[in-house]
Scaffold this active site. Sequence first.
Site, short mmCIF file in Angstrom:
data_model
loop_
_atom_site.label_atom_id
_atom_site.label_comp_id
_atom_site.label_asym_id
_atom_site.label_seq_id
_atom_site.Cartn_x
_atom_site.Cartn_y
_atom_site.Cartn_z
N SER A 258 0.82 -1.21 0.00
CA SER A 258 0.00 0.00 0.00
C SER A 258 0.86 1.27 0.00
O SER A 258 1.56 1.54 -0.96
CB SER A 258 -0.96 -0.04 1.19
OG SER A 258 -1.92 0.97 1.12
N ASP A 447 -10.11 -4.90 -4.10
CA ASP A 447 -9.61 -3.69 -3.43
C ASP A 447 -10.33 -2.45 -3.97
O ASP A 447 -10.21 -2.12 -5.15
CB ASP A 447 -8.10 -3.56 -3.67
CG ASP A 447 -7.44 -2.55 -2.76
OD1 ASP A 447 -8.15 -1.73 -2.15
OD2 ASP A 447 -6.20 -2.60 -2.65
N HIS A 478 -7.65 -5.46 0.04
CA HIS A 478 -6.45 -4.68 0.33
C HIS A 478 -5.52 -5.32 1.35
O HIS A 478 -4.29 -5.28 1.19
CB HIS A 478 -6.87 -3.28 0.82
CG HIS A 478 -5.77 -2.28 0.76
ND1 HIS A 478 -5.27 -1.78 -0.42
CD2 HIS A 478 -5.07 -1.66 1.75
CE1 HIS A 478 -4.32 -0.91 -0.17
NE2 HIS A 478 -4.17 -0.81 1.14
#
Length: 507
Positions: A258, A447, A478
């Site tokens: 991320s 996601d 995610h």
Amino acid sequence: MSVLGKTRIWLYTVTASVVTTLLLAAIFVAATWNTLITDRWKRKHRLRRRVIPTVQEAVVSDKDRIRVTVRRSVSATSESPFLGSDGKRHESDEEPGSAESGAAPGSGGNPFRDAMAAEDIKLVPDLAYYYRQYGIEIEEYEVTTDDGFVLFLWHFVGQGSVTQGPPMLLLHGLLQSCGSFASSGRKSLAYYFYESGYDVWLGNNRCGLNAKTVPSQVDEHEKWDWDMKEMVKYDLKAMVEYVLQKTARKKLTLVAHSQGTTQGFMGLLHGEALYGGTSFRLMDKLDNFVALAPAVYPGPLLYENVFMRFMASTIDVPWVYGVRSFLPIMMQVRALVVGNRFFSVVCYLFFNYLFDWNDLLWDKPLRDRHFMFSPVHISVNLMKWWLSKDPGRRSFRNYSHCIFPEEGAWFPLVDGNSDSHTLLDGQVRRNAPTEYPRILLFVPKQDRLVDGKRLIDHFTNHEDERIYKIWYFDDYSHLDVLWASDVSDRIGKSMLEELRAPQGSSS
């Protein structure tokens, strides 16, 4: 700072404390309702399918966004043990975790079928407590950045005399610490890489769980005057240089999740502007760059969720969030009750509601452990970088297309006819590299926080297929790329099979 300036900041802090406490209370109510009522109804009527697409299905699933042509460099989860080479399941294929206990990592299947039975499920907010049970000590190093922030690097060290393998630096996401890579214990990616022979280092960005600075370099106001630019320019540089210095290696493998992938891509794409005036160039320090749930383009959640829209509209108002630490009440509560199951459950409720993911694919006994290592200290300025609507800030939410242009190659290879290429900012790179880090992208289709399809589209249309490979997971969201029960097999094994061989030592 003048007395007037200090008074203004104090007023901002007081009003922000009241407003954000009310905001968190509202989110808690909405999150509880969502989990107990809405999410239960969805689970009952629409269970997530555990289907793994073939390459063709992964690429063709969204024709208006992803090139239909199946390229060799675009992979999906068809290489996992779930499916045979023909894309069909065979009777001899085993579920993740069905390999015999003790099998060597990377040899096929999850070698830790019975790992959960041996896990200590007590909630102890100290990662070293769990890893001592696996025969691993965690060394902690303090690394000081060029601008005076103290970072904490964690290093896996085995008992006895063990030759260290190639270095691997793991870098966490927003509001997380590096514990997110290791909180699954024997089923975590960090443990899997260590058992596979890598020298594992876990990196923490500035402030994190311990907001420590060098007082002579950083005053109280400057302590929170930073955003993504400083995290790339100083934090990433400091961690990479320190690991290479300690391991006497020329290059390392960077595995990021991320926000960590945002740092990595910015360092690679805009390195000449960010690191100008120094001898450091991220491009030259990496054998491989692995991006898990890459945060390059914003997903629909940032524009649809009511609280995300509210934060985007108010993040630039100092009376709402102040001008220093973002939601300091989170860290105050954490200091009081971390290690209590109530704290972990509340964290799950909040993040589940705000970021639209769930724990369907996780090992349930480990869920509460994951949230002992988050949230962390971050600055209001960093949240402005992510969410602001102010055109002058050019935030990720509204200007990711400027930070990461979708047209044109980010990593142009020298073709023999020229020794220079035009950079994204219009500058000319002399002596363009003949080789870039090997780039591996693991993109979860579920996601909604970030838009992985846009990134796939960019790579398949504009980058040389020799430098990258993509996996597109139909059922992951995610955080599943870190905490799914089969992550060692589906991501860890696939990753190690594709990593470029490391360079030699620097000596």
